[in-house]
Design an enzyme around this catalytic site. Structure first.
Site: not given
Ligand SMILES: *Cc1c(COP(=O)(O)O)cnc(C)c1O
Length: 385
Positions: A240, A326
């Site tokens: 969704t 990161c």
């Protein structure tokens, strides 16, 4: 002045309050499931999502909004592009070509595909961070399913020659993907140059947790999905959709298109001032990446004789990074700076200054002065300097 000066716009950007305003009604009031086409609440949500899709398509020069699918971010868009295209169009032994300075999620996706029989081919960049087109041409002599090149690099800010790269790939009939997380909203992007293009919401003053992927429509590409479900997003990305997040990235694109050229000029002034100030006051400072072929808001500098990490400690009131978010938890110099063939000690002394929409000239001045002060002090204390 604010408590912290934020100079890390490549790691993330604040959500623009105008974006948040557009998102808010879709949490509690217009909460319909955009895939519930049987009733009005679903249709209101679906309309908002489709308007957002159009806004995303528009910033990358695309007319047919169906070519944009929503994802959770550029990481997912990159994974879906690389894995989905290789699985749909590749055969055992085919190469997936990328460059040594890509974001980890691109490089790791490419490497992960070697488990499925693909050949990871990582080509070098030149000293200025720009892809070596001859290396690309040579690499393409072997059977290849996909080339993936980031439009603008997130650590050094250089822009790749996408038109030339596109020509080379088209001549060979090889698919081209571009991670444009750092390019969209900052420079003009023509998605028609590529087959797949990744966008991230939170790099363009939208919310975190949403991204988009342009998937060429004419003729339509069909990616193998990463996961199975209801077949949303043209069967390539089930689940969704979140109307508030989609509305957020859409509005972020709309604002960015409107303000892009003025913002570019403003940041170019900041860049000019900052570099002139630094170079006039400090010796042995090096700008990593091409001086011209770059976005102005991302400056990666190496200061000889000073460790990037200790520099950051000396400027605790400035949010700044020595590399990508990161990789900065490790003390290894970033793979991007290493790929530029900078000497090792210079690689350890690099700092990324990321300026953006809410950066003021006062902040730029403050950070330049502070940097000069800290570097000068540290060099004075250094036995080897
Ligand atoms: C931030 C970034 C990503 C990751 O995007 P998310 O939306 O956080 O997953 C990928 N590539 C580049 C170039 C980025 O700057």
């Amino acid at each position: 002045m604010k408590k912290f000066i934020y100079m890390d716009y490549q790691a993330t950007t604040p959500c623009d309050p105008r974006v948040l305003d557009k998102m808010l009604p879709y949490f509690c009031e217009e909460f319909g499931n955009p895939h519930s086409s049987s009733h009005a609440m679903g249709m209101v949500a679906a309309e908002a999502v489709e308007c957002a899709r159009q806004q995303v398509a528009s910033i990358i020069g695309v007319k047919d909004a169906r070519s944009v699918i929503f994802t959770s971010g550029a990481t997912e868009s990159n994974n879906l592009s690389i894995q989905g295209a290789a699985r749909a169009y590749g055969k055992k032994g085919d190469q997936i070509i990328s460059t040594s300075i890509e974001h980890k999620c691109v490089l790791e996706s490419v490497h992960a595909m070697s488990k499925e029989g693909f050949e990871a081919k990582i080509i070098p960049v030149q000293k200025n961070g720009i892809i070596d087109l001859d290396s690309l041409g040579k690499a393409l002599e072997a059977p290849t399913v996909l080339v993936s090149v980031g439009w603008v690099n997130n650590e050094i800010g250089v822009c790749q020659p996408m038109a030339e790269i596109s020509d080379i790939c088209r001549q060979r009939g090889v698919l081209l993907h571009s991670d444009a997380a750092q390019a969209v909203g900052k420079i003009e992007i023509d998605a028609a140059l590529v087959d797949l293009l990744s966008i991230s919401g939170h790099k363009i003053y939208g919310p975190k947790g949403v991204g988009a992927l342009y998937v060429r429509m004419d003729p339509a590409l069909r990616l193998k999905p990463l996961f199975h479900g209801g077949g949303q997003e043209r069967k390539m990305r089930s689940g969704t959709l979140s109307p508030p997040l989609c509305v957020g990235i859409g509005e972020a694109c709309r604002i960015a298109s409107e303000e892009m050229s003025a913002e570019y000029a403003r940041l170019a002034e900041f860049k000019k001032y900052f570099l002139e100030r630094i170079f006039a006051s400090l010796g042995k400072v090096f700008l990593n990446g091409d001086a011209e072929k770059r976005i102005p808001g991302c400056l990666n500098l190496s200061f000889a004789g000073v460790e990037g990490e200790s520099l950051m400690l000396g400027m605790r009131d400035v949010c700044i990074s020595s590399g990508s978010a990161c990789t900065s938890s490790t003390l290894e110099p970033s793979h991007v700076i290493q790929a530029l063939a900078v000497y090792d000690d210079l690689a350890h002394s690099s700092l990324r200054i990321g300026m953006g929409r809410f950066t003021t000239f006062e902040e730029v001045k403050y950070v330049a002065d502070k940097l000069i002060e800290v570097v000068t002090r540290m060099r004075a204390m250094s036995p080897i300097w």
